[in-house]
Design a protein around this motif. Structure first.
Motif, mmCIF file in Angstrom:
data_model
loop_
_atom_site.group_PDB
_atom_site.id
_atom_site.type_symbol
_atom_site.label_atom_id
_atom_site.label_comp_id
_atom_site.label_asym_id
_atom_site.label_seq_id
_atom_site.Cartn_x
_atom_site.Cartn_y
_atom_site.Cartn_z
ATOM 1 N N LEU A 1 0.825 -1.210 0.000
ATOM 2 C CA LEU A 1 0.000 0.000 0.000
ATOM 3 C C LEU A 1 0.862 1.264 0.000
ATOM 4 C CD1 LEU A 1 -2.756 -1.098 2.554
ATOM 5 C CD2 LEU A 1 -2.979 -0.919 0.063
ATOM 6 N N TRP B 1 0.805 4.099 -2.882
ATOM 7 C CA TRP B 1 0.323 5.453 -2.568
ATOM 8 C C TRP B 1 1.436 6.503 -2.602
ATOM 9 C CZ3 TRP B 1 -2.878 3.732 2.329
ATOM 10 C CH2 TRP B 1 -4.010 3.016 1.889
ATOM 11 N N GLU C 1 0.464 -4.040 -4.851
ATOM 12 C CA GLU C 1 -0.435 -4.426 -3.759
ATOM 13 C C GLU C 1 -0.599 -5.936 -3.687
ATOM 14 O OE1 GLU C 1 -1.127 -2.304 -6.232
ATOM 15 O OE2 GLU C 1 -2.456 -0.674 -5.578
#
Length: 428
Positions: free
Chosen positions: A171, A175, A263
């Motif tokens: 993650l 991000w 991910e």
């Protein structure tokens, strides 16, 4: 081998001891950072510095473990001569500096592949001194009866972090990028430093200090006189060299076979940790260990990896990572605790250093070879090699034990406070 029923203790017994509780908590935080860094480093090498080169990733993995094979015996001798707690503080400083340097290079946009190679080797140097001290420190925090429990809980911490770290890394990379994930790893080592500083030295029971002269060779001679330990080292060498290359194989399967993103790749590490965490919790309840458990778990691991080799979809592959983690961790925790329980305290640092060198030191040989196999024959063959090698190790171990004992009984030293039964030596 004794046929006595295996005794159990409450799963979290060692956490009732303040020093161990501090050490375990700091280790959990640091381990989360370590697993984040492993995922981030692999993603950096595969997608940013190379065009999915499994050879480059194999070299990085090999460089991380090569210093362990070379330096671990000397690190173990050092751990038997000085304060293990003090030694661990300095290794955390070294690991933090390496982690923060890589993070700074990535965040600054200066990273080149050779930077990763050099820092991987430096990380291996710090880890070579950290491992023996860490392994031999657990018995100084708990009683003899809780050694297996402490080893199991250490493993639980490592693989709880393995459950959390890769998913958080995936993650974080998606991000914010690779740099922040590496930065968090560098900062996580502070947790272990704080835990070590906060400990009460009066509640520790340090092992007798070894004399400096000839201490390395004394450890080697001790292991050579113990065929039971040699057999365990052979099994973990085959597992560590050919079977436990998921840092490499998961990355290749995710990017080249299943074509998923960061991910999903991070999720594979967390799913593998579900089985590993379960094995760690089961290991924490054991006070006695049997060789048949280790050999049976290695056979199960070989079967599971064989299934992974032919998994048709990402989710099939992910599902079979759970029993794979369970069986591999059962081998590792049982073998580790067995060696610690049956080793004289004054020799424990050196024996565990040799154990670590055998277990992890084979990776510099196996990882580049498996990386080359991935480039030459495809990612699935990187798994097939591990399954075949571990299955052969099981066959060799069983054949040797049957020859030595004359029966299909797999002997092992039953370690208790009052009685030691050693049918292995009797069979000889």
């Amino acid at each position: 081998m004794s046929a006595a029923t295996v005794e159990h203790v409450p799963t979290f017994s060692s956490l009732g001891i303040r020093n161990y509780r501090l050490f375990w908590t700091g280790g959990l935080i640091s381990n989360v950072g370590t697993w984040m860094a492993r995922v981030a480093q692999d993603w950096l090498v595969l997608t940013m510095l190379t065009d999915n080169s499994s050879t480059a990733l194999g070299i990085v993995t090999g460089l991380q473990f090569l210093p362990i094979a070379v330096l671990a015996p000397y690190a173990g001798a050092l751990a038997d001569r000085i304060s293990k707690r003090r030694m661990l503080i300095w290794t955390q400083v070294g690991l933090a500096l390496v982690g923060l340097t890589l993070a700074a290079l990535v965040l600054g946009g200066w990273t080149q592949l050779w930077h990763v190679y050099v820092l991987a080797a430096l990380q291996g140097v710090a880890a070579a001194f950290d491992g023996p001290a860490r392994q031999a420190f657990a018995p100084e925090m708990v009683s003899e009866k809780l050694i297996a429990n402490a080893v199991g809980l250490n493993t639980t911490s490592f693989h709880a972090a393995r459950l959390i770290g890769p998913a958080v890394a995936g993650l974080t990379i998606a991000w914010w990028g690779v740099g922040p994930a590496l930065l968090l790893n560098g900062l996580s080592f502070v947790a272990v430093m704080v835990a070590l500083v906060m400990m009460d030295p009066s509640d520790l029971t340090p092992a007798p200090r070894a004399r400096a002269k000839g201490s390395v060779m004394a450890g080697v001679r001790y292991v050579r006189s113990r065929p039971d330990i040699i057999l365990l080292m052979f099994l973990v060498f085959m597992l560590g060299t050919f079977g436990l290359n998921f840092q490499l194989t998961n990355a290749l399967m995710a990017t080249e076979v299943f074509h998923v993103g960061a991910e999903q790749y991070g999720l594979l590490g967390s799913i593998l940790a579900i089985g590993s965490l379960s094995a760690g919790l089961l290991a924490a309840r054991r006070t006695q260990l049997r060789l048949r458990l280790i050999i049976g778990a290695l056979a199960g691991f070989s079967l599971c990896v064989g299934v992974l080799t032919v998994a048709p979809t990402y989710w099939w592959y992910a599902a079979f990572l759970i029993p794979t983690g369970l069986t591999s961790l059962t081998v590792m925790t049982a073998a580790n605790a067995s060696v610690q329980l049956s080793t004289e305290p004054v020799m424990r640092g050196r024996v565990m250093a040799l154990y670590q060198a055998i277990f992890l030191g084979g990776t510099p040989l196996g990882a580049p070879v498996i990386g080359w196999v991935g480039d030459a024959f495809g990612p699935r063959w990187t798994l097939a090699i591990g399954a075949i090698a571990c299955a052969l190790a099981v066959v060799v171990a069983v054949a040797y034990l049957v020859r030595e004992s004359g029966w299909g009984v797999l002997p092992w030293r039953r370690v208790e406070e009052e009685v030691v039964v050693d049918d292995f030596q009797a069979a000889r």
